[in-house]
Design an enzyme around this catalytic site. Structure first.
Site, PDB file in Angstrom:
ATOM      1  N   HIS A  13       6.692 -35.178  65.155  1.00  0.00           N
ATOM      2  CA  HIS A  13       6.716 -33.807  64.638  1.00  0.00           C
ATOM      3  C   HIS A  13       5.995 -32.844  65.580  1.00  0.00           C
ATOM      4  O   HIS A  13       6.447 -31.732  65.836  1.00  0.00           O
ATOM      5  CB  HIS A  13       6.087 -33.794  63.235  1.00  0.00           C
ATOM      6  CG  HIS A  13       5.856 -32.446  62.671  1.00  0.00           C
ATOM      7  ND1 HIS A  13       4.604 -31.890  62.558  1.00  0.00           N
ATOM      8  CD2 HIS A  13       6.713 -31.524  62.167  1.00  0.00           C
ATOM      9  CE1 HIS A  13       4.706 -30.691  62.022  1.00  0.00           C
ATOM     10  NE2 HIS A  13       5.965 -30.440  61.773  1.00  0.00           N
TER      11      HIS A  13
ATOM     12  N   GLU B  43       8.134 -32.065  68.473  1.00  0.00           N
ATOM     13  CA  GLU B  43       9.168 -31.092  68.062  1.00  0.00           C
ATOM     14  C   GLU B  43       8.634 -29.663  68.184  1.00  0.00           C
ATOM     15  O   GLU B  43       9.298 -28.780  68.716  1.00  0.00           O
ATOM     16  CB  GLU B  43       9.597 -31.396  66.620  1.00  0.00           C
ATOM     17  CG  GLU B  43      10.538 -30.380  65.997  1.00  0.00           C
ATOM     18  CD  GLU B  43      10.090 -29.937  64.604  1.00  0.00           C
ATOM     19  OE1 GLU B  43       9.930 -30.793  63.704  1.00  0.00           O
ATOM     20  OE2 GLU B  43       9.895 -28.712  64.417  1.00  0.00           O
TER      21      GLU B  43
ATOM     22  N   GLU C 271       0.015 -26.471  58.566  1.00  0.00           N
ATOM     23  CA  GLU C 271       1.231 -27.026  57.950  1.00  0.00           C
ATOM     24  C   GLU C 271       0.865 -28.246  57.108  1.00  0.00           C
ATOM     25  O   GLU C 271       1.349 -28.399  55.976  1.00  0.00           O
ATOM     26  CB  GLU C 271       2.247 -27.418  59.033  1.00  0.00           C
ATOM     27  CG  GLU C 271       3.580 -27.889  58.460  1.00  0.00           C
ATOM     28  CD  GLU C 271       4.630 -28.195  59.513  1.00  0.00           C
ATOM     29  OE1 GLU C 271       4.355 -28.007  60.717  1.00  0.00           O
ATOM     30  OE2 GLU C 271       5.727 -28.631  59.114  1.00  0.00           O
TER      31      GLU C 271
END
Lengths: 437, 432
Positions: free
Chosen positions: A70, A73, A146
């Site tokens: 992640h 990304e 997040e």
């Protein structure tokens, strides 16, 4: 482009078709023409959060921190010249995004104009990684927030609680984003290692759905892809092989700010077919079975809702991939233990008495209709196609597979599924509420 | 795709777009009445009662089985507000007949089922079943209480309520819950009768059937719909600012949630100005190319999300952000600073054009989704606003830098709500 391989897929009933071409560098390119205003493109790799241990060309096992797929990304959007690819997409009027799941990472955009520029940008930024100590440090703050956002989300915590209860060893039990402490161990060197292992063209797919031609897409790809690319053999352990058919523990209980307890009941399934087409068939049969057992038109939902044992919102579904499979049902309930008991009694009763043919026919009709409806959006088509590709199965044949599922097949599946030792319960109680069984 | 209109009766108007572009058609029936908290609460209950069954399909399972037989027609019933109008909307997503192998007339079946839901819910002796109503009251209150599960939405709701605190007709969560607790089967049935006799009814259809066919099916299915004068639509007026207020609430969560309410003073009530509001919002926080995303998130790394949304009906612009509690003041200042930059013209032509292109992309894609088309035309036609998608795109393209600067200079941020998280993030190590 000199095609090594071109394949056409077509469905009469859906009146849809698409083509697959393999570029000389090894990238599979899928073009799904669709007369819509928006064109949607995805460049994806079969690399997700569960791939945190791997071997390259049979070498030693490399393990990396949770959340690195992640993190990678996020960082790919940052370019060596200091620019951010989001800004370039904005110049072209395209809407860009990305996501990481358990078994894949996807970079995507949708646009209504300047498709060639946007597709070029997509290929360029995904194939040109650039990681520095400073850029990794600056991303820590964003991803930490997040993670905190998901940590505060009761439905997410309930879902992961279910996975943690079902699986002892499998990486699927770990948060896709990692944790605030695990991401602190990520370095540019680790990011490059993961990139080189998993972002090989042979492990990736480019999908375009919209008002485009095959020739147009292949010409753009040719301009931005190399003619050749090195290939290394990368393997990750099949973590399903380490898992018992029974759940790791019976329950996970958490306390958060919620108005009413949330619950998820997971039914672990380690009987995963090796071939993609067999998994696809099992997925179709299980979808029909779930519809019979758990839908709002069925006996269980009515019984639970009308006796106020659950709130109106109730979810159910089956998930299967190469290394994991499970059924999950969930919702809100004052007494999740009572709901579990009712569900177990119901499943035992249905297993004993059998299914009804009319429910089976109704469920098939529902699954067929939902599948057809998914073809109204370039977004849905491209993402569904990606899911099928990652599972080595074919999208347009799903309608025929659904049609071919027999009543006997679904009854046989019921007999071997939803076993008591494979059942786990995850609950999020309101803070200050004591759990009682 | 040009909408056509038919009057089915004095009460019911149909707007339809015939297209074979989609595999799924959409039929929406919208009942509208002037809003007040009592009606808002009763609308919420009616949405629950209507899904519990009808005279012909007398249970939850029976009506759902019927919809499944119609190839999984999804029917959603919900209540909402549009300006000062309260809406009860029934939306059906209908598979096109071209894709079914059996001889099922899905559209006719769905319209018939919807007429059952509207005209023949389960009642007897001028009352809905008391036990069912009591259950639905509990469901409705539970759903309102569950807003704390989503602290982002909670902060936005509280901020909005604070912005409208001086409007006695604004249906706050507390007012709705108070009314719900006093409602019974007879009261709700009276509200249902009032809905049928007073509400104006707008039907929107998009799909493969021609308008004449849809009109004929509606005419037959709703033949017994009550006739008579209908409540008019309350015209929109932009919200006016109140005195500034900043509220805070502590909650046991780890991330703080900030909501900030801005008043632009323009909406589709003051058309053609509202397109300037769309562009202002997009530039400010409406996309990954916006000032909030690129600066507060990417450059300052202060948050995972920081965005703004603009209501074309009220003219309100709402900023929403998830942040570390200790950064509250810093983020608040950063957001206001980004807005001040716009007011002072401190944004590049590149940023400005990117905002307009993002909107252009968004509005062109409306043609790709029947629900978006239904929402676009339905809401504008509701207020008698004849704008179509092309008109909207042209108006956006015509907005200038000066328009946005001038508009921004008149915008006031007068309301803030902050959920202050009091919990440290729980760290779970990988090797447990």
């Amino acid at each position: 482009m000199n095609n090594r391989q071109a394949e056409i897929f077509f469905s009469d009933i859906l009146n849809e078709s698409y083509e697959r071409h393999t570029h000389p560098c090894g990238l599979d390119i899928y073009v799904f023409p669709k007369k819509m205003t928006a064109t949607y493109a995805i460049l994806a790799t079969r690399y997700g959060s569960i791939h945190n241990a791997f071997q390259i060309d049979g070498g030693e096992l490399i393990t990396v921190p949770d959340g690195i797929a992640h993190f990678l990304e996020h960082k790919l959007f940052f370019n060596e010249d200091g620019s951010d690819s989001f800004e370039r997409f904005s110049e072209y009027g395209a809407d860009a995004n990305a996501y990481t799941s358990f078994n894949k990472t996807a970079y995507l955009f949708s646009c209504t104009d300047r498709f060639a520029e946007s597709l070029g940008e997509l290929i360029d930024f995904v194939t040109h990684p650039y990681f520095t100590k400073e850029s990794v440090e600056s991303e820590m703050g964003i991803i930490s927030e997040e993670i905190r956002m998901y940590d505060d989300t009761p439905s997410d915590r309930c879902f992961y609680g279910m996975l943690e209860a079902m699986y002892e060893h499998h990486s699927i039990r770990r948060n896709i984003c990692g944790s605030v402490s695990s991401i602190r161990r990520i370095t540019p060197e680790l990011l490059y290692s993961c990139y080189e292992a998993f972002y090989q063209f042979s492990n990736m797919a480019l999908i375009v759905c919209g008002d485009v031609t095959v020739e147009e897409v292949l010409a753009i790809a040719d301009r931005h892809l190399p003619r050749t690319a090195p290939q290394r053999k990368v393997t990750s352990p099949n973590e399903n092989l380490c898992e018992s058919p029974s759940v790791f523990r019976r329950e996970t209980v958490q306390y958060m700010q919620v108005a009413k307890p949330l619950f998820q009941i997971g039914f672990k399934d380690v009987a995963i077919p090796e071939k993609g087409e067999d998994r696809q068939r099992k997925d179709a049969a299980m979808a029909i079975l779930d519809e019979i057992l758990f839908s709002r038109a069925g006996e269980l939902y009515s019984s639970l809702f009308e006796r106020e044992l659950i709130s109106p919102s109730f979810s159910y579904g089956y998930t299967i991939s190469q290394t994991s499979a499970y059924n999950a049902i969930g919702g809100e309930a004052d007494d999740p233990y009572r709901v579990l008991s009712e569900v177990r009694d119901y499943l035992d009763r249905v297993k004993k008495n059998g299914l009804s043919q009319s429910d089976f026919e109704r469920a098939k009709r529902v699954m067929y209709a939902e599948f057809v409806k998914s073809f109204d959006s370039t977004d849905n088509i491209a993402n569904n196609l990606l899911s099928f590709i990652c599972e080595d199965s074919e999208l347009l044949s799903y309608a025929d597979i659904l049609d071919g599922i027999t009543f006997e097949e679904v009854e046989a599946l019921l007999a071997t599924s939803f076993e008591e030792p494979a059942t786990a319960l995850s609950i999020v109680f309101p803070r200050n509420q004591t759990s009682s069984q | 795709m040009t909408p056509q209109t038919r009057h089915i009766s004095d009460a019911i108007t149909l707007t339809a777009i015939q297209t074979d572009r989609f595999k799924t058609g959409v039929l929406t029936i919208t009942f509208s009445m002037p809003q007040n908290p009592v009606r808002a609460a009763h609308h919420i209950l009616l949405t629950g009662i209507m899904r519990r069954g009808t005279q012909r399909y007398p249970s939850l399972a029976a009506i759902n089985r019927r919809l499944d037989e119609l190839y999984a027609t999804e029917v959603e019933i919900r209540s909402s507000k549009l300006g000062k109008n309260l809406l009860l909307t029934i939306t059906a997503e209908i598979l096109d007949d071209r894709y079914v192998r059996s001889q099922t007339d899905i559209l006719a079946g769905v319209i018939d089922a919807l007429s059952e839901i509207v005209l023949h819910p389960l009642y007897a002796h001028d009352s809905f079943n008391e036990e069912t109503v009591t259950q639905e009251i509990r469901c409705a209150i539970d759903a309102l209480d569950a807003e704390i599960n989503n602290t982002r939405a909670y902060a936005v709701t509280r901020c909005t309520e604070a912005m409208y605190r001086e409007n006695p007709e604004f249906p706050t969560v507390k007012k709705i819950k108070d009314v719900l607790s006093l409602t019974d089967g007879k009261t709700l049935y009276r509200h249902y009768c009032e809905l049928l006799s007073l509400a104006s009814v707008n039907v929107f259809y998009i799909g493969g059937a021609p308008i004449d066919r849809v009109a004929s099916l509606l005419d037959t299915a709703f033949a017994e719909y009550p006739q008579g004068a209908r409540a008019g639509v309350i015209a929109l007026s932009p919200a006016t600012p109140c005195a500034s207020i900043a509220l805070k609430e502590q909650m046991p969560v780890s991330q703080g949630k900030l909501a900030m309410g801005f008043r632009t003073g323009i909406s589709i009530a003051t058309a053609p100005d509202y397109h300037k509001g769309l562009v202002l919002n997009e530039l400010f926080g409406g996309s990954p190319a916006s000032k909030l995303f690129l600066n507060v998130r990417e450059k300052m790394s202060l948050c995972y999300y920081c965005s703004s949304s603009y209501s074309i009906y009220t003219g309100d612009m709402m900023v929403s952000s998830g942040i570390e509690v200790k950064n509250h003041d810093r983020v608040r200042q950063a957001i206001l600073s980004q807005f001040a930059d716009i007011q002072q013209g401190r944004f590049t032509d590149t940023e400005f054009e990117a905002a307009k292109r993002s909107l252009e992309n968004c509005y062109r894609q409306i043609y790709d989704n029947p629900l978006d088309l239904s929402s676009f035309f339905g809401s504008r036609r509701f207020f008698g606003f004849a704008e179509d998608v092309e008109d909207c795109r042209e108006a956006i393209a015509a907005v200038t830098r000066e328009d946005v600067i001038s508009l921004a200079q008149g915008v006031v941020c007068d309301t803030e709500f902050f959920v202050e998280g009091t919990t440290e993030s729980e760290e779970v190590e990988a090797d447990e």
